[in-house]
Design a protein around this motif. Structure first.
Motif, short mmCIF file in Angstrom:
data_model
loop_
_atom_site.label_atom_id
_atom_site.label_comp_id
_atom_site.label_asym_id
_atom_site.label_seq_id
_atom_site.Cartn_x
_atom_site.Cartn_y
_atom_site.Cartn_z
N LYS A 117 30.81 26.08 -37.35
CA LYS A 117 30.97 26.61 -35.98
C LYS A 117 32.31 27.33 -35.80
O LYS A 117 32.36 28.45 -35.27
N SER A 118 33.38 26.68 -36.24
CA SER A 118 34.71 27.27 -36.04
C SER A 118 34.88 28.57 -36.83
O SER A 118 35.42 29.55 -36.31
N ILE A 123 33.09 31.41 -35.03
CA ILE A 123 33.84 31.93 -33.88
C ILE A 123 35.02 32.76 -34.35
O ILE A 123 35.35 33.80 -33.76
N ALA A 175 38.51 33.74 -26.18
CA ALA A 175 38.22 32.34 -26.52
C ALA A 175 39.17 31.41 -25.81
O ALA A 175 40.37 31.69 -25.65
N TYR A 179 40.28 27.36 -25.97
CA TYR A 179 40.18 26.24 -26.88
C TYR A 179 40.48 24.92 -26.17
O TYR A 179 40.95 24.89 -25.03
N ASP A 193 35.54 26.41 -26.43
CA ASP A 193 35.50 25.50 -27.57
C ASP A 193 35.95 24.10 -27.12
O ASP A 193 37.12 23.89 -26.84
N GLU A 194 35.01 23.16 -27.06
CA GLU A 194 35.27 21.78 -26.62
C GLU A 194 36.06 21.77 -25.30
O GLU A 194 37.11 21.15 -25.20
N ILE A 206 30.90 25.65 -27.29
CA ILE A 206 30.96 24.77 -28.45
C ILE A 206 31.30 23.37 -27.93
O ILE A 206 32.34 23.19 -27.28
N SER A 207 30.46 22.40 -28.20
CA SER A 207 30.73 21.06 -27.70
C SER A 207 29.99 20.01 -28.51
O SER A 207 28.88 20.26 -29.00
#
Length: 512
Positions: free
Chosen positions: A44-45, A48, A84, A86, A166-167, A197-198
């Protein structure tokens, strides 16, 4: 007009020794929230970072508005409207909110910054994002949730069309998470496309319109959110049925191994009393900011306490406490902020795991590499740490694997009392189940575990007893089986209640 705002077709990315992305495809519509989920290390990371221009793909193409584009660097991605946000906001705490939002693209009159216009436009952007603070406030005065809003406003100030989150709720309370949900939905309704993203299924089912699963560097499939449920997503993420998520255990409670009596620190917590027995998992929960972590830092000697007593195996620990001393007495601590407090990110896995027992790895004046390597290899295999070798540094690992390295340190040190602060924070479902099984194995061996957690299912299903903290005070203690989620939430918000404990001398006086 193209059906999809963004298409990433057959993306491949190879690093030395590993293929991080293998023929991955993904698409995103304007005005939708599209979740990407998968275990740590699933890709995933990296995906991105390819989209935002940090990495260049070794194969595949990116299509934006129906045209092929090359994201040669992050600046190019920003110019295409891709931003993005984070888990840890990348803000400048000593600058104002407005300065953070418009840094690098300030409004100018001639060679000078037009601060009146900058502050005014920043406030408009904040208001559109649903913020309840002023553009002139210093970022250092904001909560984590508010700092994330600053990051959202920064993206909007640059006309972001695609927002990557992201989270975003990892460090937020339930109320703050719900507020962020409303902001995300409002942005979606205005046409902004969001990639979420989670690891939290509450986020996925509370926000997403579609969900894509990544596994082992591949994109497994994409579904409308109403087409899938949690067990189905878990099965696709891990590639098999995960079994009992919270493994059953018949606790065999032994003697008391840790006791805190009336510990206080002005401005942080007051009269905290708790104990842990061998073979027992004790949960400590409460709202974010309730003071749970501060109690543990004082216990472990990272900070101090104004008053109170600590007993290990029934013996009072007098004098100054320090992390080294508490480790020597058998305490092991997995901190909430593993990157800052739990790991040396540029040391290898080997050096991180052996650090607490470095004297055992010596051969005279020198470190015996074979001893150090054998211990770290054992922990790598035991915990299924996904890394090419024990020489790999934690900053090359996913969050879940970083967490396993910290746990490996505690196990290598043979700690008899484990303090686990948010043990599964930022960890995927497969690793969570593995950590839960490991916790059960450890208490079955006679170890005691003190688990601090904000995850209600985790607290209720893994704990034998539960303490609830509210504004630095213990407001409830009870066996987990006797409590409902409503009981815990009520105690977590009950500022009028306080549970006090008696010292051993007070008990003896009362008995006589």
């Amino acid at each position: 007009m193209a059906e999809h705002l963004l298409e990433m077709n057959h993306i491949t990315k190879v690093f030395p020794g590993t293929k991080a992305l293998d023929n991955v495809s993904f698409n995103l519509k304007a005005g939708e929230i599209h979740a990407i989920i998968g275990e740590n290390g699933a890709g995933k990371s990296t995906f991105i970072q390819v989209l935002t221009g940090v990495f260049q793909p070794d194969g595949g193409e990116i299509i934006l508005d129906g045209k092929k584009v090359v994201m040669s660097n992050p600046v190019v991605a920003e110019k295409h409207g891709i931003s993005a946000i984070y888990q840890h906001p990348a803000s400048y705490p000593d600058l104002s909110v407005a300065e953070n939002i418009y840094i690098g693209h300030e409004f100018k009159t001639g060679p000078f910054v037009n601060w009146a216009k900058t502050n005014r436009e920043a406030q408009k952007t904040l208001d559109s994002a649903g913020a309840n603070f002023q553009a002139t406030a210093p970022v250092s005065s904001l909560s984590v949730a508010q700092q994330q809003l600053v990051e959202i406003a920064k993206a909007l100030s640059q006309n972001a069309r695609i927002l990557i989150m992201d989270e975003p709720t990892a460090a937020l309370s339930r109320r703050e998470s719900e507020e962020l949900y409303e902001i995300a939905k409002n942005l979606r309704d205005k046409g902004v496309a969001i990639i979420l993203i989670s690891h939290r299924f509450e986020d996925i089912f509370g926000l997403a319109d579609r969900v894509t699963v990544f596994r082992d560097a591949h994109s497994i499939g994409t579904w409308d959110i109403h087409e899938v449920d949690e067990p189905t997503l878990v099965r696709h993420m891990v590639g098999h049925e995960i079994g009992d998520y919270f493994p059953a255990r018949e606790p065999k409670i032994g003697k008391e191994v840790l006791r805190i009596e009336n510990m206080s620190r002005e401005g942080y917590f007051r009269n905290v009393c708790l104990n842990v027995h061998a073979g027992e998992i004790v949960g400590v929960t409460g709202l974010v900011g309730a003071g749970r972590t501060e109690v543990i830092e004082a216990l472990f000697g990272v900070t101090g306490a104004d008053s109170g007593k600590v007993f290990i195996d029934g013996k009072e620990i007098t004098g100054k406490r320090s992390p080294r001393r508490m480790m020597d007495l058998g305490l092991g601590w997995l901190p909430e902020d593993r990157a800052r407090q739990g790991l040396h990110l540029r040391w290898g896995i080997k050096q991180n795991i052996s650090l607490p027992i470095i004297d055992e790895c010596r051969n005279g004046l020198f470190i015996a590499d074979e001893k150090e390597r054998a211990i770290s290899e054992e922990m790598k295999d035991l915990l299924s740490i996904k890394a090419p070798s024990v020489e790999t540094t934690p900053n090359e690992l996913s969050g879940g694997n970083q967490q396993k390295v910290v746990i490996g340190k505690l196990l290598a040190a043979k700690s008899k009392i484990l303090i686990l602060d948010e043990p599964t924070k930022g960890v995927d479902v497969g690793s969570k189940a593995q950590i839960y099984r490991l916790m059960n194995d450890l208490v079955s061996q006679g170890k005691g575990i003190l688990m601090i957690s904000s995850e209600m299912p985790e607290v209720m299903n893994m704990s034998d007893r539960i303490y609830v903290v509210c504004e630095g005070r213990i407001t409830m203690e009870a066996p987990a089986k006797q409590l409902s989620q409503e009981d815990i939430l009520k105690a977590a918000m009950n500022t009028d209640s306080e549970r006090r404990c008696e010292s051993e001398s007070e008990k003896k006086s009362a008995d006589s």
